[in-house]
Design a protein around this motif. Structure first.
Motif, short mmCIF file in Angstrom:
data_model
loop_
_atom_site.label_atom_id
_atom_site.label_comp_id
_atom_site.label_asym_id
_atom_site.label_seq_id
_atom_site.Cartn_x
_atom_site.Cartn_y
_atom_site.Cartn_z
N GLY A 1 0.78 -1.23 0.00
CA GLY A 1 0.00 0.00 0.00
C GLY A 1 0.81 1.27 0.00
O GLY A 1 0.34 2.31 0.45
N CYS A 2 2.02 1.25 -0.54
CA CYS A 2 2.89 2.43 -0.53
C CYS A 2 2.44 3.50 -1.53
O CYS A 2 2.86 4.65 -1.44
CB CYS A 2 4.33 2.04 -0.81
N LEU A 3 1.62 3.14 -2.50
CA LEU A 3 1.07 4.03 -3.53
C LEU A 3 2.11 4.55 -4.52
O LEU A 3 1.83 5.47 -5.29
CB LEU A 3 0.29 5.19 -2.91
N ARG A 4 3.29 3.99 -4.55
CA ARG A 4 4.29 4.40 -5.54
C ARG A 4 3.76 4.16 -6.95
O ARG A 4 4.00 4.95 -7.85
CB ARG A 4 5.60 3.65 -5.34
N CYS A 5 3.07 3.05 -7.14
CA CYS A 5 2.53 2.72 -8.46
C CYS A 5 1.52 3.77 -8.92
O CYS A 5 1.52 4.19 -10.09
CB CYS A 5 1.89 1.34 -8.45
N ILE B 1 -6.16 1.42 -6.23
CA ILE B 1 -5.76 0.71 -5.02
C ILE B 1 -6.97 0.68 -4.08
O ILE B 1 -7.57 1.71 -3.80
CB ILE B 1 -4.59 1.42 -4.30
N HIS B 2 -7.32 -0.50 -3.61
CA HIS B 2 -8.41 -0.63 -2.65
C HIS B 2 -7.85 -1.22 -1.36
O HIS B 2 -7.16 -2.24 -1.37
CB HIS B 2 -9.52 -1.54 -3.19
N HIS C 1 -5.55 -2.80 -8.54
CA HIS C 1 -6.41 -3.25 -9.63
C HIS C 1 -6.03 -2.50 -10.89
O HIS C 1 -5.86 -1.27 -10.86
CB HIS C 1 -7.88 -2.94 -9.33
N LEU C 2 -5.92 -3.20 -12.00
CA LEU C 2 -5.73 -2.55 -13.29
C LEU C 2 -6.33 -3.41 -14.38
O LEU C 2 -6.69 -4.56 -14.15
CB LEU C 2 -4.25 -2.24 -13.56
#
Length: 195
Positions: free
Chosen positions: A34-38, A59-60, A71-72
């Protein structure tokens, strides 16, 4: 010149959309921290026609399970978003990736409502957006520190995991609700295998 909307990769695995000759982005949710870098990397990629930076992956957070699920777009072989687009704005490129030509888009929203996984959304100008794989060089995969996102050709374990994800189709609800149900079902599936 782009291929016609009817383009299908030669070698596919049913409705799951795993084109055996196409490189895909695979999700390993149990590795996501869950770092949100993506999300940040995805939003930073410049895309023609988009007014504000918008990540193409979602991200969920599933607090009941203490997990985060990226999710993508699955790049389905039988892509409902592509099939239901009345203007031809949704098309498949030479690599089998479903993309959006915003100049042809009539903003009807059929791509959003027809995606059973909730992977197509509308931006603030009501234009659709989805993962386009960054033309084969996905920014999200490059920055993922745990390899929760993997880009490559067919790997039997990753294909099996993707098929489990894709079984969670939903015709009802908003894109966010569809992704939420997909995430919960996948967490239960993965935890069941390791438990």
């Amino acid at each position: 010149m782009r291929p016609s909307p009817a383009y299908r990769p030669e070698s596919t695995k049913g409705c799951w959309g795993d084109a055996l000759s196409v490189r895909n982005i695979y999700v390993q949710p149990e590795k996501c921290v869950g770092c949100l870098r993506c999300v940040r990397a995805c939003a930073a990629v410049e895309r023609r026609g988009i007014e504000s930076p918008q990540a193409r992956l979602f991200i969920h957070r599933h607090s009941d399970y203490g997990q985060v699920v990226p999710h993508l777009c699955f790049q389905c072989a039988a892509a409902m978003c592509l099939e239901r687009c009345p203007s031809g704005a949704m098309f498949r490129d030479d690599n089998g990736v479903v993309k959006i030509d915003l100049e042809l888009c009539v903003v009807c929203g059929r791509c959003v409502s027809s995606c059973p996984y909730g992977m197509v959304e509308l931006d603030s100008t009501l234009r659709p957006y989805k993962c386009d794989g960054c033309d084969g060089d996905p920014a999200c995969v490059k920055v993922c520190p745990t390899q929760a996102l993997v880009f490559g050709t067919v790997n039997p374990w990753l294909v099996d995991l993707r098929e489990k994800q894709m079984r969670q189709r939903s015709a009802q609800g908003s894109p966010s609700m569809k992704r939420d149900r997909l995430g919960y079902a996948l967490i239960v599936e993965v935890q069941g295998e390791s438990g």
